[in-house]
Each structure stands twice: as structure tokens, then as C-alpha cells.
Design a protein around this motif. Structure first.
Motif, short mmCIF file in Angstrom:
data_model
loop_
_atom_site.label_atom_id
_atom_site.label_comp_id
_atom_site.label_asym_id
_atom_site.label_seq_id
_atom_site.Cartn_x
_atom_site.Cartn_y
_atom_site.Cartn_z
N LEU A 54 0.83 -1.20 0.00
CA LEU A 54 0.00 0.00 0.00
C LEU A 54 0.87 1.26 0.00
O LEU A 54 0.58 2.23 -0.70
N VAL A 55 1.94 1.23 0.77
CA VAL A 55 2.85 2.37 0.86
C VAL A 55 3.44 2.70 -0.52
O VAL A 55 3.65 3.87 -0.85
N GLU A 56 3.67 1.68 -1.32
CA GLU A 56 4.27 1.88 -2.65
C GLU A 56 3.43 2.76 -3.56
O GLU A 56 3.97 3.43 -4.44
N VAL A 57 2.10 2.78 -3.39
CA VAL A 57 1.24 3.57 -4.28
C VAL A 57 0.96 4.97 -3.72
O VAL A 57 0.31 5.77 -4.38
N MET A 58 1.47 5.25 -2.54
CA MET A 58 1.15 6.51 -1.86
C MET A 58 2.23 7.57 -2.08
O MET A 58 3.41 7.28 -2.13
N ARG A 59 1.78 8.80 -2.15
CA ARG A 59 2.70 9.93 -2.21
C ARG A 59 3.18 10.31 -0.81
O ARG A 59 4.31 10.71 -0.62
N PHE A 60 2.27 10.21 0.16
CA PHE A 60 2.57 10.55 1.55
C PHE A 60 2.29 9.34 2.45
O PHE A 60 1.27 9.28 3.12
N PRO A 61 3.19 8.36 2.46
CA PRO A 61 2.94 7.12 3.21
C PRO A 61 2.80 7.31 4.71
O PRO A 61 2.24 6.44 5.38
N THR A 62 3.24 8.43 5.25
CA THR A 62 3.08 8.65 6.69
C THR A 62 1.62 8.81 7.08
O THR A 62 1.28 8.72 8.25
N ASN A 63 0.75 9.03 6.11
CA ASN A 63 -0.69 9.18 6.37
C ASN A 63 -1.44 7.85 6.37
O ASN A 63 -2.64 7.82 6.57
N LEU A 64 -0.74 6.75 6.13
CA LEU A 64 -1.43 5.47 5.97
C LEU A 64 -2.25 5.08 7.20
O LEU A 64 -3.40 4.65 7.06
N ASP A 65 -1.71 5.22 8.39
CA ASP A 65 -2.47 4.85 9.59
C ASP A 65 -3.77 5.64 9.71
O ASP A 65 -4.82 5.07 10.02
N ARG A 66 -3.70 6.93 9.46
CA ARG A 66 -4.90 7.76 9.53
C ARG A 66 -5.91 7.34 8.46
O ARG A 66 -7.11 7.21 8.73
N ILE A 67 -5.43 7.10 7.26
CA ILE A 67 -6.31 6.68 6.17
C ILE A 67 -6.98 5.35 6.51
O ILE A 67 -8.20 5.20 6.37
N LEU A 68 -6.20 4.38 6.97
CA LEU A 68 -6.76 3.07 7.30
C LEU A 68 -7.76 3.15 8.45
O LEU A 68 -8.77 2.45 8.44
N SER A 69 -7.51 4.01 9.41
CA SER A 69 -8.45 4.17 10.53
C SER A 69 -9.80 4.68 10.05
O SER A 69 -10.85 4.17 10.46
N VAL A 70 -9.77 5.67 9.17
CA VAL A 70 -11.02 6.21 8.64
C VAL A 70 -11.73 5.18 7.77
O VAL A 70 -12.94 4.98 7.89
N LEU A 71 -10.98 4.49 6.93
CA LEU A 71 -11.59 3.46 6.08
C LEU A 71 -12.18 2.33 6.91
O LEU A 71 -13.27 1.83 6.60
N ALA A 72 -11.51 1.94 7.98
CA ALA A 72 -12.02 0.88 8.85
C ALA A 72 -13.27 1.34 9.58
O ALA A 72 -14.24 0.59 9.71
N ARG A 73 -13.27 2.57 10.05
CA ARG A 73 -14.43 3.11 10.76
C ARG A 73 -15.67 3.14 9.86
O ARG A 73 -16.79 2.99 10.32
N GLN A 74 -15.45 3.32 8.57
CA GLN A 74 -16.57 3.34 7.62
C GLN A 74 -16.82 1.97 6.98
O GLN A 74 -17.53 1.86 5.99
N ASP A 75 -16.20 0.92 7.54
CA ASP A 75 -16.38 -0.45 7.08
C ASP A 75 -15.98 -0.64 5.62
O ASP A 75 -16.65 -1.34 4.85
N LEU A 76 -14.86 -0.02 5.23
CA LEU A 76 -14.36 -0.16 3.87
C LEU A 76 -13.11 -1.03 3.78
O LEU A 76 -12.73 -1.47 2.71
#
Length: 124
Positions: A54-76
Motif C-alpha cells: 500500500l505504501v508503494e502507491v502513496m505519495r505521503f505514506p506517513t498518512n497510511l495509519d490515519r487513512i486506514l483508521s477512517v476506512l475501517a471506521r466506515q467499514d471499507l
């Protein structure tokens, strides 16, 4: 297909994506969409996608935890989100798959829909 048609499809997809996913996900930026697309593209061959992939496709990989938390909270997305220090694995949910397919369906619509999008002023 002309490059202009591809550009118009990408614009229509972006507008539809923001409309369907809403502000919370859209505000996280383009990396969120790239993470979802990576999970979507891998879902059949490799249902669990490693964090490093996942980090390989990201421009700002330091945001991955925040992104995953929001996606998980929305059941995605599901996975070991709270774990740290390991190459975690994640899986896209059925809800996310159907939502992404609604967004991508915009590109499959007839050319008249793209023309309507341009005429609405959103394409300008």
C-alpha cells in the motif's frame, strides 16, 4: 479512445468519487483513493494486501495509519490496523467493492454523460 476522453472520464470519476465517499474520505486526499484502488485491484489474486504494498502507491505514506483508521471506521477495509512494528495486512470489504464499482461505472457510461458533465461546468 482519445486522450481527451480519458481526461474527461478521470474528471467524472473524481467528481463521482467525492460525491459517493463524502467529505471525510475525500479530505484525506488522493492517497486514500490509491489505497482503495490497490486493495480493489488485488482482491481476487491476493485478498490480504501487505502494508508495504500500500505504501508503494502513496505519495505521503506517513498518512497510511490515519487513512486506514477512517476506512475501517466506515467499514471499507479490515485488518490489523492497531498493530504496529510489523508489515500488517489489509483486506477490502464488500461495501468498499460495491462503492468503488459505482464510482468506476461513470467511465463505462456513454459519451453523452461525459458531455453532460462538461456542460454542467464541473469539467471546467
Amino acid at each position: 479512445m482519445h486522450f481527451t476522453d480519458i481526461a474527461n472520464d478521470l474528471l467524472a470519476i473524481a467528481a463521482k468519487r467525492n460525491q459517493i465517499f463524502g467529505d471525510e474520505i475525500s479530505d484525506l486526499g488522493e492517497d486514500t483513493w490509491l489505497v482503495l484502488l490497490k486493495l480493489y485491484a488485488c482482491r481476487d489474486a491476493v485478498p490480504l494486501v501487505r502494508e508495504s504494498s500500500l505504501v508503494e502507491v502513496m505519495r505521503f505514506p506517513t498518512n497510511l495509519d490515519r487513512i486506514l483508521s477512517v476506512l475501517a471506521r466506515q467499514d471499507l477495509v479490515t485488518g490489523n490496523i492497531s498493530e504496529t512494528g510489523v508489515d500488517r495486512s489489509f483486506k477490502i470489504t464488500g461495501k468498499a467493492v460495491s462503492t468503488i464499482e459505482m464510482v468506476l461505472d461513470v467511465a463505462a457510461e456513454p459519451a453523452g454523460v461525459t458531455a453532460e458533465y462538461e456542460a454542467s461546468g464541473k469539467g471546467a
